[in-house]
Each structure stands twice: as structure tokens, then as C-alpha cells.
Motif scaffolding. Sequence first.
Motif, mmCIF file in Angstrom:
data_model
loop_
_atom_site.group_PDB
_atom_site.id
_atom_site.type_symbol
_atom_site.label_atom_id
_atom_site.label_comp_id
_atom_site.label_asym_id
_atom_site.label_seq_id
_atom_site.Cartn_x
_atom_site.Cartn_y
_atom_site.Cartn_z
ATOM 1 N N ILE A 12 0.817 -1.210 0.000
ATOM 2 C CA ILE A 12 0.000 0.000 0.000
ATOM 3 C C ILE A 12 0.852 1.262 0.000
ATOM 4 C CG2 ILE A 12 -1.998 -1.077 1.083
ATOM 5 C CD1 ILE A 12 -1.045 0.701 3.590
ATOM 6 N N GLY A 14 2.951 4.131 -1.735
ATOM 7 C CA GLY A 14 2.653 4.698 -3.042
ATOM 8 C C GLY A 14 1.323 5.405 -2.970
ATOM 9 N N ALA A 15 0.719 5.560 -4.083
ATOM 10 C CA ALA A 15 -0.485 6.392 -4.124
ATOM 11 C C ALA A 15 -1.698 5.652 -3.581
ATOM 12 C CB ALA A 15 -0.749 6.815 -5.556
ATOM 13 N N ALA A 16 -2.435 6.326 -2.800
ATOM 14 C CA ALA A 16 -3.739 5.807 -2.412
ATOM 15 C C ALA A 16 -4.699 6.116 -3.545
ATOM 16 C CB ALA A 16 -4.203 6.480 -1.142
ATOM 17 N N LEU A 22 -6.897 0.529 -4.010
ATOM 18 C CA LEU A 22 -5.990 -0.221 -4.851
ATOM 19 C C LEU A 22 -4.665 0.502 -5.001
ATOM 20 C CD1 LEU A 22 -8.451 -1.297 -7.636
ATOM 21 C CD2 LEU A 22 -7.635 -2.602 -5.688
ATOM 22 N N THR A 23 -3.649 -0.275 -5.244
ATOM 23 C CA THR A 23 -2.333 0.285 -5.446
ATOM 24 C C THR A 23 -1.984 0.215 -6.925
ATOM 25 O OG1 THR A 23 -1.707 -0.561 -3.308
ATOM 26 C CG2 THR A 23 0.072 0.104 -4.758
ATOM 27 N N PRO A 24 -1.769 1.345 -7.562
ATOM 28 C CA PRO A 24 -1.376 1.265 -8.956
ATOM 29 C C PRO A 24 0.008 0.636 -9.079
ATOM 30 C CG PRO A 24 -1.833 3.540 -8.308
ATOM 31 C CD PRO A 24 -1.786 2.707 -7.055
ATOM 32 N N PHE A 25 0.195 -0.171 -10.032
ATOM 33 C CA PHE A 25 1.532 -0.638 -10.299
ATOM 34 C C PHE A 25 1.691 -0.734 -11.803
ATOM 35 C CE2 PHE A 25 1.217 -5.202 -11.494
ATOM 36 C CZ PHE A 25 -0.126 -5.402 -11.277
ATOM 37 N N ALA A 26 2.910 -0.752 -12.223
ATOM 38 C CA ALA A 26 3.139 -0.783 -13.653
ATOM 39 C C ALA A 26 4.449 -1.473 -13.929
ATOM 40 C CB ALA A 26 3.180 0.636 -14.218
ATOM 41 N N LEU A 54 -5.718 0.161 -10.969
ATOM 42 C CA LEU A 54 -4.542 -0.661 -10.717
ATOM 43 C C LEU A 54 -3.418 -0.356 -11.711
ATOM 44 C CD1 LEU A 54 -4.125 -2.925 -8.620
ATOM 45 C CD2 LEU A 54 -4.987 -4.541 -10.301
ATOM 46 N N LEU B 14 8.323 -4.438 -10.405
ATOM 47 C CA LEU B 14 8.821 -3.086 -10.262
ATOM 48 C C LEU B 14 7.625 -2.161 -10.115
ATOM 49 C CD1 LEU B 14 11.681 -2.726 -12.863
ATOM 50 C CD2 LEU B 14 11.840 -2.365 -10.409
ATOM 51 N N ALA B 15 7.521 -1.564 -8.984
ATOM 52 C CA ALA B 15 6.388 -0.674 -8.778
ATOM 53 C C ALA B 15 6.776 0.724 -9.225
ATOM 54 C CB ALA B 15 5.987 -0.653 -7.313
ATOM 55 N N ALA B 16 5.904 1.355 -9.919
ATOM 56 C CA ALA B 16 6.126 2.740 -10.322
ATOM 57 C C ALA B 16 4.913 3.534 -9.872
ATOM 58 C CB ALA B 16 6.318 2.833 -11.822
ATOM 59 N N ALA B 17 4.750 3.590 -8.599
ATOM 60 C CA ALA B 17 3.599 4.289 -8.047
ATOM 61 C C ALA B 17 3.754 5.780 -8.259
ATOM 62 C CB ALA B 17 3.463 3.962 -6.571
ATOM 63 N N CYS B 18 2.652 6.486 -8.075
ATOM 64 C CA CYS B 18 2.638 7.909 -8.389
ATOM 65 C C CYS B 18 3.698 8.673 -7.617
ATOM 66 C CB CYS B 18 1.262 8.489 -8.091
ATOM 67 S SG CYS B 18 -0.008 7.736 -9.086
ATOM 68 N N SER B 19 3.992 8.221 -6.412
ATOM 69 C CA SER B 19 4.966 8.927 -5.592
ATOM 70 C C SER B 19 6.388 8.689 -6.079
ATOM 71 C CB SER B 19 4.869 8.437 -4.153
ATOM 72 O OG SER B 19 5.197 7.063 -4.122
ATOM 73 N N GLU B 21 8.076 6.464 -5.163
ATOM 74 C CA GLU B 21 8.798 5.905 -4.030
ATOM 75 C C GLU B 21 8.451 4.432 -3.925
ATOM 76 O OE1 GLU B 21 9.201 9.604 -0.970
ATOM 77 O OE2 GLU B 21 7.476 8.323 -0.840
ATOM 78 N N LEU B 42 3.961 -7.138 -4.694
ATOM 79 C CA LEU B 42 2.626 -6.600 -4.865
ATOM 80 C C LEU B 42 1.646 -7.703 -4.535
ATOM 81 C CD1 LEU B 42 1.268 -3.942 -6.491
ATOM 82 C CD2 LEU B 42 0.308 -5.945 -7.566
ATOM 83 N N GLN B 47 -5.681 -8.343 -1.436
ATOM 84 C CA GLN B 47 -6.764 -7.572 -2.045
ATOM 85 C C GLN B 47 -7.870 -8.499 -2.538
ATOM 86 O OE1 GLN B 47 -4.715 -5.211 -4.986
ATOM 87 N NE2 GLN B 47 -4.221 -3.614 -3.494
ATOM 88 N N ASP B 118 -4.840 5.452 4.559
ATOM 89 C CA ASP B 118 -4.443 6.158 3.330
ATOM 90 C C ASP B 118 -5.006 7.563 3.283
ATOM 91 O OD1 ASP B 118 -3.109 3.957 2.619
ATOM 92 O OD2 ASP B 118 -4.536 3.282 1.085
#
Lengths: 424, 118
Positions: A12, A14-16, A22-26, A54, B14-19, B21, B42, B47, B118
Motif C-alpha cells: 500500500i 505509493g499512491a492511495a 488499490l495500489t497502482p503498479f506498472a 490498478l 517493479l512498482a512505479a507508483a505515483c509517488s 517511491e 505486490l 486484495q 491512506d
Amino acid sequence: MTKTISRRDIMILGAATGLLGLTPFASHAASKARIVIIGGGFGGATAARTLKQLLPDTQVTLVEPNPVFTACPFSNLVIGGLRDIEEQEFGYEGIQKLGVQIVAQTAEGVDPQSRTVTLSDDSTLAYDRLILSPGISFRWNALEGYDESAPERLPHAWKAGQQTLLLRDQLQAMEDGGVVVMTIPPAPFRCPPGPYERASVIANYLKTEKPTSKLIMLDSNARFSKMPLFQEAWAEHYPDHLEWRSPSEDGRVSRVSASELTAYTDFEDIKADVMNVIPPQKAGTIAEVAGVTDATGWCPINATTFESTLQQSIHVIGDATIASPMPKSAFSANLQGKLCAYTVASLISDQPVSPTTLANTCYSFITPETAISVVGVYRNDDGQFSNVDGAGGISPLAASATIREQEAREARSWFKTITNEAFG
Amino acid sequence: MRTGSQMLVGLAVLAAACSNETVSPSSSSEGEQAKSLQPVALDLSTQSIAASCSGCHSSQMNSALPALDSYSGTDLETRFLAYRNQSEGTTVMHRIARGYTPEQIHEISVYLSEDSDD
């Protein structure tokens, strides 16, 4: 932060992303993937929203020709004069705002080899993963006399909208003393308790507004969802206004006539003033076109991944699937939409998918202020759905009005939640 | 936790979250986000198992169905376990809770309370 970070916390960071949490991932592969979803009902709308939250960088396209979705749950209350159809209507603006591309076309073809969808304007959409949430279609003429033109006279009201209003209006126009006939096809069909909730609500209307009228249910099934609870409620509330006939009581209808307003059983011709024919059903048309239906007309899937067992890279969710013991319900479609979104997100990121535990809850109204429920808990290990032993079941029999009223309040809250989950 | 550990092995991406971080699993004991490009676990299994809850429960406080994110993880777990263990209970939640193990109930309760942060 007062607690130490656990492994679960990692996901969790990263961005809420709002209510869905959900946690965006890419990944590189995920951001280039094209995901197409056909059908904007509870399953498809949920899958589109969940995937976009997501995978914000991934192209998510929802193909849905209707600008407004009319929800089936609670539409029986509209038929019974207890609710406005507007409360059933939901647009796609919320989904669009998330960045989902809405294509207002009908999907007319799917080519699993080239992985393309052909639309009604002859344009095509390419996909890496396709999610079909096609709902149901009717087997015209499977019940003799019930063809494409019959619903104008004998409404099915099994897809909500104009048909819902037509059945309501016919009931309201009927003279007191009239006979209402409802025919129920052999299972499986969308919303297993739906006919029996509808019967309760119609009987309530007759009892209240047309007290010398009567509803006759002609059922092809000897047993049905929440059966002891419905029968208890009918005996208590509608002994003079509702008659249920099982197949052994000549309840199986072999033919209907729209011009004669008559249902024909083995031994009787039953003339109606209003007739609601719930038609035999199969998966929505595009499922057959895509080659994901089997001889039953429904879609076999791998229950762990929701991928068709007949076509690669096509996933199917909602009423169209063979998911027993999960029922064909809005709750199931919504949950399958979420889980299928997780699956597709994992697969396009080259990640494995694990089985999980799933639940379903369906409420049915028995009077305007009281409801009953059925619950199931399931696993989807090894590609198969199964019941979790010792869980699930129906509301208690002989319960107090307080309990039934509480479940009606829960039902109303559920409707708000599930439509918000799907449409935002 | 059975499903959790499976997913940690399986879902390292590999997470590329908005932050921008991200943290690696090895940094989790440090208790703070670390800027890093290490693979991140992840855990969609958590979830997934919690996905059924949001079919009924939302954040709306004026609902007949309680907003789960208004409870602490411990409180949620206690209540969820109580539903599971009351053998005479007949509410929807009693009937649902019997389908989950105490470990799953713990996992769901911690996850939903984490969401509330959050």
C-alpha cells in the motif's frame, strides 16, 4: 506512523487510489498492454474501474453501446410500484473520468487469433487481454410462441428498462379481479431468487391495489433459491393472492400465445390478463460469436483466472459464466470483475495468479419493508468453484419482523454500495 | 500467512507508483519508505480475499452496513472472529464469517484497517 511496516504494508505504499484502496503498479509490459472489456454491466464496469485504478498507464477500453445502464437488482420494486426507474439508472461518466476509454458501439465480432474486436461501425479494436461481461441473451422460441416480438405483449422484464416499465404499466392498467401469470424457465437463469422476489412484490401490489386479483406462477423448477423462506412469506402475507405451481402440479409451460394471452401447460390453458414470461436464457450474444460458449449456451471458465477454457486471452465474468455454485447475481459479477481485473493485471505483468475465497450475498424483498437473504462462500482452487463447507445459507425461518426489516435496510445499503463499486 | 507468502514470492514487480517511491522487501523492517528501484512485492492475494467485503461495505457512515475503515484492525478482527465463532448466529455476517479461517480474518482485518490509513 505508529506501527512497524509489515510485508503487507509494502503493497500500500505509493499512491492511495480512493475507495477501492488499490495500489497502482506498472511494468513495461503492463503499460503497453491493451485491455478491452465488452459489456458495461456490474461485471464489466467494475473490471474497467478496477483495472484503470490498478494500471493507470495501461489502455483500458470499455465497449458499451448504451449511454445509461439500468440495474436489474431492485427493479422488481419498480414493477410493484414501490420505486422509480430513475433510481435504477447509472451512467459511465465516473468510469470515463478515471481514464477508461468508453466506446459507444456494439461489439459484433471477436477474432481470437488476431486478437481483435470488430465494432458496429466496422472499426476494430486490438487487445492483448479481452474481458467479456456480456450478460444474458434470450433463447427465442425455446419456449414455443415466445419470439422476438412477444415481449411487447408478454414482457419478460428480465433486462431492466422499458420492459420493467411495460410490466408495471400493464399491472397498473389491469382491472381488479384480473389474473397475472408468471412463467419461470428451467434453471440456470439470471438472478435465481429473482422470480420469487418479483412474485412477492406483485402479490403485494395486488393485495394492496387489486384485492380480488391473483398471481399464478408456472414454474419449471421443483426447487428454488430461498424456497422455504419465500413459501413461509407467501403463506403469511399472500395466501389469497399468490399461487405457485411446481412441475408436478402442472406448472411446466410448453407454449405461450401473445395474441391469446394464454399459457399452455400439459393439462390446462391458462388465460391471463397480464403475463410475465421469464424466457429461457444463455450467455450474451457476443460470447457465442467469440467462441467462448459450450453446448449449454454458457461460458466455461477457469475459476482461478476467469479465462475461457475455449479461447486463450479471453476472460469471461458475470451472468454468462458457468460458475456454479456461484449464482448469476450482481454481487457475483461485481466480485468477479474485481478478481478478473487483478488476474489480468498480474498476467500482463507476467505474475502468477493465486486462488482465493469468494463470497456472495443476495437479498430479496418479501414485502415493501422486509427482506430475506442467501449467502455463499466459495473457493476457486484448481480452476474450479466449490462451496466452503459450513458457511453460507439463508436467513432464519420464523424470524421476527425486526430481523426481516433489518435485512431490508441492509439490502438498500447494499444497492448503494454495489452500484457505486461498479459505476463510481 | 499462507497466501501472503505465496504472493510475496510470486508477485515481485517493479512498482512505479505515483509517488515514485518504492521499497524493497528487505527494507520493510526499517519502518519507513526507502527510495529504491528494487522489486516490490505486490500482494494482490490480500486484495483478492478482501474484495468480497466491498460488495456490501463502503465508507458511508449512514449505512445499515458499517464502514469497515472506521474500525481499527484489532477491532475488526475481534468482531469478524465473533461472527465466525457464534455458532447460533444467523445474520449475513455470521453465515459469511464461517467460511474464513482465523488467519484469513486476520489478513483481511489488517488490510482493511491499513486502507483506512491512506
